[in-house]
Design an enzyme around this catalytic site. Sequence first.
Site, PDB file in Angstrom:
ATOM      1  N   SER A  16       4.003  -8.060 -12.273  1.00 40.63           N
ATOM      2  CA  SER A  16       4.103  -9.559 -12.940  1.00 40.63           C
ATOM      3  C   SER A  16       2.257 -10.186 -13.358  1.00 40.63           C
ATOM      4  CB  SER A  16       4.942  -9.916 -11.910  1.00 40.63           C
ATOM      5  OG  SER A  16       3.966 -11.387 -10.789  1.00 40.63           O
ATOM      6  N   ASN A  17       1.301 -10.461 -12.172  1.00 40.50           N
ATOM      7  CA  ASN A  17       0.350 -10.418 -12.694  1.00 40.50           C
ATOM      8  C   ASN A  17       0.068  -9.774 -14.006  1.00 40.50           C
ATOM      9  OD1 ASN A  17      -0.110 -13.008 -11.543  1.00 40.50           O
ATOM     10  ND2 ASN A  17      -0.149 -12.025  -9.869  1.00 40.50           N
ATOM     11  N   ARG A  72      -8.575   7.249   4.133  1.00 38.71           N
ATOM     12  CA  ARG A  72      -9.182   5.733   2.745  1.00 38.71           C
ATOM     13  C   ARG A  72     -10.100   6.540   1.971  1.00 38.71           C
ATOM     14  NH1 ARG A  72      -6.489   0.865   3.708  1.00 38.71           N
ATOM     15  NH2 ARG A  72      -6.651   1.345   6.374  1.00 38.71           N
ATOM     16  N   ASN A 114      -9.881 -10.238  -7.611  1.00 44.70           N
ATOM     17  CA  ASN A 114      -8.255 -10.489  -7.563  1.00 44.70           C
ATOM     18  C   ASN A 114      -8.490 -11.869  -7.227  1.00 44.70           C
ATOM     19  OD1 ASN A 114      -6.531  -9.391  -5.393  1.00 44.70           O
ATOM     20  ND2 ASN A 114      -7.255 -10.037  -3.838  1.00 44.70           N
ATOM     21  N   HIS A 116      -5.740 -14.139  -4.800  1.00 46.87           N
ATOM     22  CA  HIS A 116      -4.609 -14.442  -3.434  1.00 46.87           C
ATOM     23  C   HIS A 116      -4.521 -15.498  -3.200  1.00 46.87           C
ATOM     24  CE1 HIS A 116      -4.972 -13.920   1.420  1.00 46.87           C
ATOM     25  NE2 HIS A 116      -5.032 -15.485   0.703  1.00 46.87           N
ATOM     26  N   GLU A 150     -15.737  -8.146   2.652  1.00 46.77           N
ATOM     27  CA  GLU A 150     -15.576  -9.192   3.510  1.00 46.77           C
ATOM     28  C   GLU A 150     -13.605  -9.934   2.905  1.00 46.77           C
ATOM     29  OE1 GLU A 150     -15.728 -12.980   6.560  1.00 46.77           O
ATOM     30  OE2 GLU A 150     -17.473 -12.800   5.399  1.00 46.77           O
ATOM     31  N   GLN A 180       1.992 -20.025 -11.324  1.00 43.19           N
ATOM     32  CA  GLN A 180       0.460 -20.219 -11.412  1.00 43.19           C
ATOM     33  C   GLN A 180      -0.458 -19.552 -11.413  1.00 43.19           C
ATOM     34  OE1 GLN A 180      -0.741 -23.600 -12.416  1.00 43.19           O
ATOM     35  NE2 GLN A 180       1.998 -24.440 -12.216  1.00 43.19           N
TER      36      GLN A 180
END
Length: 197
Positions: A16-17, A72, A114, A116, A150, A180
């Site tokens: 969606s973003n 990974r 990103n 959050h 981090e 939002q």
Amino acid sequence: MPQPKNIVILISGSGSNMAAIVRTAQAQQWQQQFGARVAAVISNRPDAAGLQLAQSLGAATQVLRHQAFESREDFDAALMALIDAHEPALVVLAGFMRILTPGFVGHYAGRLVNIHPSLLPAFTGLNTHQRAIDAGCREAGCTVHQVTAELDHGPILAQAVVPVLPDDTADTLAARVLVQEHLLYPQAVHDWLQAQP
């Protein structure tokens, strides 16, 4: 001719973003304004609903299954090769549910962002909405930030605030924050592009 500003968006789920960014790029004509375009939407999950959504919006899609890799590091190396083929000016994490290796983060330093679902530095990690309610917060929200090694600690680019209502559940608060997010993330990418030479 200025270098095109290619954007690569990484997703794992509904997208969606990602869709909010693609739609805004089209509506605001980022191609004409900044020479910027969403060059690819890449998912680590072939069943991610966001892939079909991206295709319906005219964005190119690719899949790289993380299960196909032993480590990974191997996955991230293959992902970097896939992303770098698009010569990205910006790599956007939009619900990409993978912890990235320091090598990956370092490779895209300064051009990896990103979103959050909390007002960082509060509530890094998971279950942000329930934790905000449990802590008695009167406000919650979302943060667009640069990604560093981090988790959820990179420089903040933009934030949006929503009230925490007395009868909120994690789900109702999440839904209000998501509205939002869909406004903030495209605006933050727009502002980042605008700031580039």
